[in-house]
Design a protein around this motif. Structure first.
Motif, PDB file in Angstrom:
ATOM      1  N   ARG A   2       0.687  -0.904  -0.296  1.00  0.00           N
ATOM      2  CA  ARG A   2       0.328   0.058  -0.068  1.00  0.00           C
ATOM      3  C   ARG A   2       0.789   1.572   0.395  1.00  0.00           C
ATOM      4  NH1 ARG A   2      -3.348   2.646   4.354  1.00  0.00           N
ATOM      5  NH2 ARG A   2      -2.163   1.305   5.705  1.00  0.00           N
ATOM      6  N   GLY A   3       0.268   2.554  -0.667  1.00  0.00           N
ATOM      7  CA  GLY A   3       0.863   3.451  -0.701  1.00  0.00           C
ATOM      8  C   GLY A   3       2.185   3.855  -1.235  1.00  0.00           C
ATOM      9  N   SER A   4       2.926   4.756  -1.081  1.00  0.00           N
ATOM     10  CA  SER A   4       3.906   5.054  -2.241  1.00  0.00           C
ATOM     11  C   SER A   4       4.994   5.711  -2.013  1.00  0.00           C
ATOM     12  CB  SER A   4       3.350   5.846  -4.125  1.00  0.00           C
ATOM     13  OG  SER A   4       2.871   7.279  -3.375  1.00  0.00           O
ATOM     14  N   GLY A   5       5.661   5.847  -2.510  1.00  0.00           N
ATOM     15  CA  GLY A   5       7.599   6.512  -2.607  1.00  0.00           C
ATOM     16  C   GLY A   5       8.397   6.411  -3.348  1.00  0.00           C
ATOM     17  N   THR A   6       9.515   5.857  -2.937  1.00  0.00           N
ATOM     18  CA  THR A   6      10.813   6.419  -3.424  1.00  0.00           C
ATOM     19  C   THR A   6      11.359   4.931  -2.807  1.00  0.00           C
ATOM     20  OG1 THR A   6      12.239   7.630  -1.865  1.00  0.00           O
ATOM     21  CG2 THR A   6      10.911   8.441  -3.841  1.00  0.00           C
ATOM     22  N   LEU A   7      12.137   3.774  -3.346  1.00  0.00           N
ATOM     23  CA  LEU A   7      12.894   2.776  -2.983  1.00  0.00           C
ATOM     24  C   LEU A   7      14.430   3.528  -3.969  1.00  0.00           C
ATOM     25  CD1 LEU A   7      14.476   0.092  -2.068  1.00  0.00           C
ATOM     26  CD2 LEU A   7      13.790  -0.562  -4.992  1.00  0.00           C
ATOM     27  N   ARG A   8      15.391   3.377  -2.804  1.00  0.00           N
ATOM     28  CA  ARG A   8      16.835   3.707  -2.763  1.00  0.00           C
ATOM     29  C   ARG A   8      17.951   2.281  -2.969  1.00  0.00           C
ATOM     30  NH1 ARG A   8      21.332   6.867   1.448  1.00  0.00           N
ATOM     31  NH2 ARG A   8      22.688   6.235  -0.467  1.00  0.00           N
ATOM     32  N   LEU A   9      18.210   2.416  -3.564  1.00  0.00           N
ATOM     33  CA  LEU A   9      19.492   0.896  -4.295  1.00  0.00           C
ATOM     34  C   LEU A   9      19.615   0.682  -4.521  1.00  0.00           C
ATOM     35  CD1 LEU A   9      18.296  -2.543  -3.997  1.00  0.00           C
ATOM     36  CD2 LEU A   9      17.160  -2.442  -5.701  1.00  0.00           C
ATOM     37  N   GLY A  10      21.609  -0.032  -3.893  1.00  0.00           N
ATOM     38  CA  GLY A  10      22.728   0.497  -4.936  1.00  0.00           C
ATOM     39  C   GLY A  10      22.764   1.940  -5.756  1.00  0.00           C
ATOM     40  N   GLY A  11      22.886   2.526  -4.891  1.00  0.00           N
ATOM     41  CA  GLY A  11      23.234   3.958  -4.978  1.00  0.00           C
ATOM     42  C   GLY A  11      22.184   4.372  -5.987  1.00  0.00           C
ATOM     43  N   GLU A  12      20.686   3.596  -5.937  1.00  0.00           N
ATOM     44  CA  GLU A  12      19.903   4.413  -7.001  1.00  0.00           C
ATOM     45  C   GLU A  12      18.387   4.643  -6.597  1.00  0.00           C
ATOM     46  OE1 GLU A  12      18.651   2.789 -11.327  1.00  0.00           O
ATOM     47  OE2 GLU A  12      21.205   2.045 -11.147  1.00  0.00           O
ATOM     48  N   THR A  13      17.916   5.718  -7.129  1.00  0.00           N
ATOM     49  CA  THR A  13      16.273   6.098  -6.562  1.00  0.00           C
ATOM     50  C   THR A  13      15.194   5.993  -7.437  1.00  0.00           C
ATOM     51  OG1 THR A  13      17.875   7.832  -4.578  1.00  0.00           O
ATOM     52  CG2 THR A  13      15.278   8.199  -5.164  1.00  0.00           C
ATOM     53  N   VAL A  14      14.680   5.405  -7.133  1.00  0.00           N
ATOM     54  CA  VAL A  14      13.518   5.329  -8.475  1.00  0.00           C
ATOM     55  C   VAL A  14      11.763   5.271  -7.775  1.00  0.00           C
ATOM     56  CG1 VAL A  14      14.885   3.983  -9.605  1.00  0.00           C
ATOM     57  CG2 VAL A  14      13.802   2.740  -8.067  1.00  0.00           C
ATOM     58  N   PRO A  15      10.618   5.876  -8.053  1.00  0.00           N
ATOM     59  CA  PRO A  15      10.263   6.126  -7.433  1.00  0.00           C
ATOM     60  C   PRO A  15       9.149   4.589  -7.304  1.00  0.00           C
ATOM     61  CG  PRO A  15       9.616   6.294 -10.143  1.00  0.00           C
ATOM     62  CD  PRO A  15      10.924   6.548  -9.089  1.00  0.00           C
ATOM     63  N   VAL A  16       8.180   3.720  -6.152  1.00  0.00           N
ATOM     64  CA  VAL A  16       7.946   2.731  -5.834  1.00  0.00           C
ATOM     65  C   VAL A  16       6.133   2.981  -5.688  1.00  0.00           C
ATOM     66  CG1 VAL A  16       9.955   1.403  -5.238  1.00  0.00           C
ATOM     67  CG2 VAL A  16       8.676   2.951  -3.792  1.00  0.00           C
ATOM     68  N   GLU A  17       4.937   2.055  -6.076  1.00  0.00           N
ATOM     69  CA  GLU A  17       3.856   2.241  -5.117  1.00  0.00           C
ATOM     70  C   GLU A  17       3.544   0.344  -5.181  1.00  0.00           C
ATOM     71  OE1 GLU A  17       2.122   3.983  -8.887  1.00  0.00           O
ATOM     72  OE2 GLU A  17       2.575   2.016  -9.926  1.00  0.00           O
ATOM     73  N   ALA A  18       2.267   0.906  -4.587  1.00  0.00           N
ATOM     74  CA  ALA A  18       1.050  -0.648  -4.413  1.00  0.00           C
ATOM     75  C   ALA A  18       1.927  -1.625  -5.893  1.00  0.00           C
ATOM     76  CB  ALA A  18       0.584  -0.732  -3.785  1.00  0.00           C
ATOM     77  N   GLY A  19       2.301  -2.343  -5.082  1.00  0.00           N
ATOM     78  CA  GLY A  19       2.521  -3.850  -6.321  1.00  0.00           C
ATOM     79  C   GLY A  19       4.039  -4.103  -7.014  1.00  0.00           C
ATOM     80  N   ASP A  20       4.836  -2.918  -6.131  1.00  0.00           N
ATOM     81  CA  ASP A  20       6.307  -3.059  -6.941  1.00  0.00           C
ATOM     82  C   ASP A  20       6.710  -4.326  -6.275  1.00  0.00           C
ATOM     83  OD1 ASP A  20       5.989  -1.599  -8.838  1.00  0.00           O
ATOM     84  OD2 ASP A  20       6.712   0.125  -7.811  1.00  0.00           O
ATOM     85  N   PHE A  21       8.069  -5.104  -6.177  1.00  0.00           N
ATOM     86  CA  PHE A  21       8.550  -5.725  -5.795  1.00  0.00           C
ATOM     87  C   PHE A  21       9.622  -6.081  -6.656  1.00  0.00           C
ATOM     88  CE2 PHE A  21       6.510  -9.088  -8.312  1.00  0.00           C
ATOM     89  CZ  PHE A  21       7.294  -9.842  -8.720  1.00  0.00           C
TER      90      PHE A  21
ATOM     91  N   ALA B 179      17.335   0.761   0.882  1.00  0.00           N
ATOM     92  CA  ALA B 179      16.277   1.565   2.040  1.00  0.00           C
ATOM     93  C   ALA B 179      15.050   2.417   1.261  1.00  0.00           C
ATOM     94  CB  ALA B 179      16.691   3.002   2.956  1.00  0.00           C
ATOM     95  N   PHE B 180      13.831   2.023   1.892  1.00  0.00           N
ATOM     96  CA  PHE B 180      12.738   2.954   1.617  1.00  0.00           C
ATOM     97  C   PHE B 180      11.898   4.182   2.329  1.00  0.00           C
ATOM     98  CE2 PHE B 180      12.377  -1.267   0.583  1.00  0.00           C
ATOM     99  CZ  PHE B 180      11.532  -1.341  -0.851  1.00  0.00           C
ATOM    100  N   PHE B 181      11.977   5.501   1.561  1.00  0.00           N
ATOM    101  CA  PHE B 181      11.391   6.794   1.539  1.00  0.00           C
ATOM    102  C   PHE B 181       9.557   7.043   1.455  1.00  0.00           C
ATOM    103  CE2 PHE B 181      10.906  11.080   2.345  1.00  0.00           C
ATOM    104  CZ  PHE B 181      11.160  11.717   2.930  1.00  0.00           C
ATOM    105  N   ASN B 182       9.512   7.128   2.221  1.00  0.00           N
ATOM    106  CA  ASN B 182       8.001   7.290   1.860  1.00  0.00           C
ATOM    107  C   ASN B 182       7.537   8.791   1.876  1.00  0.00           C
ATOM    108  OD1 ASN B 182       4.803   8.411   1.968  1.00  0.00           O
ATOM    109  ND2 ASN B 182       4.436   6.580   3.861  1.00  0.00           N
ATOM    110  N   SER B 183       7.796   8.955   0.323  1.00  0.00           N
ATOM    111  CA  SER B 183       7.486  10.490  -0.162  1.00  0.00           C
ATOM    112  C   SER B 183       6.169  10.547  -0.331  1.00  0.00           C
ATOM    113  CB  SER B 183       8.482  10.359  -1.300  1.00  0.00           C
ATOM    114  OG  SER B 183       8.132   9.697  -2.532  1.00  0.00           O
ATOM    115  N   GLY B 184       5.245   9.880   0.061  1.00  0.00           N
ATOM    116  CA  GLY B 184       3.630   9.816  -0.416  1.00  0.00           C
ATOM    117  C   GLY B 184       2.540  10.735   0.705  1.00  0.00           C
TER     118      GLY B 184
END
Length: 154
Positions: free
Chosen positions: A65-84, A96-101
Motif C-alpha cells: 500500500r502507498g507510494s514512495g521511493t526506493l534507494r537501491l544500490g546508489g539509485e533512487t526509483v519511485p515505487v508504488e503498491a504492487g512493486d516488488f 532503504a525505502f522512503f515514504n514520499s507519498g
C-alpha cells in the motif's frame, strides 16, 4: 501452529521506533524459524530503515500500500503498491525505502534468518558484525557503544 490475524497481534510482535514506524513481526508471531516475515508500516516523510546492505541475508520486498521511493544500490526509483523485488545475499546491495507519498507506506519484508551476518551502513561508515546472534557496531575499526540503526531517530 495457531492461526493468527495481523490486526490482532500481541504487543510483543510489534516493534515501534521513532517517527511512528511500526514493524509487525508476523513470522515470529507464527512461530517461524528460518524465514522472517514482517510488515513495515512507514508514515509519510519517514524511512523504513537506514540505508544498508547484508552479507548473508537474502530478502524479498512487496509494496502492499502507498507510494514512495526506493534507494537501491546508489539509485533512487519511485515505487508504488504492487512493486516488488528480491535482494540476493552477498551482493553488497544497499537498500532503504522512503515514504514520499501522502499515506502510510506498507511493505511486506521477507528474508532469511541468519545468526551471523555483516551489515554495512555506507552513509555513516558503520559496520554491524553479527556472530551467533551477538551484535557489535564498528566505525573505522573502532567499536561503537551507542550507535542506533533507528532510521528516524534523533
Amino acid at each position: 501452529m495457531q492461526l493468527q490475524n495481523v490486526n490482532h497481534l500481541g504487543e510483543e510482535f510489534v516493534l515501534r521506533s521513532a517517527g511512528e514506524l511500526r514493524t509487525l513481526l508476523l513470522g515470529a508471531a507464527g512461530g517461524g524459524r528460518r524465514l522472517y516475515v514482517n510488515v513495515d508500516r512507514v508514515p509519510p516523510g519517514r524511512w523504513s530503515t537506514k540505508y544498508h546492505s547484508h552479507s548473508r541475508q537474502e530478502e524479498f520486498f512487496l509494496l502492499l500500500r502507498g507510494s514512495g521511493t526506493l534507494r537501491l544500490g546508489g539509485e533512487t526509483v519511485p515505487v508504488e503498491a504492487g512493486d516488488f523485488f528480491a535482494k540476493p545475499a552477498g551482493m553488497g546491495l544497499a537498500h532503504a525505502f522512503f515514504n514520499s507519498g501522502t499515506e502510510e507506506l506498507e511493505i511486506l519484508d521477507v528474508g532469511t534468518v541468519e545468526d551471523s551476518d555483516v551489515c554495512d551502513y555506507p552513509d555513516e561508515g558503520v559496520r554491524l558484525v553479527k556472530v551467533d546472534g551477538s551484535r557489535r557496531w564498528f566505525r573505522g575499526g573502532e567499536e561503537l557503544a551507542d550507535w542506533s540503526s533507528d532510521p528516524n531517530g534523533p
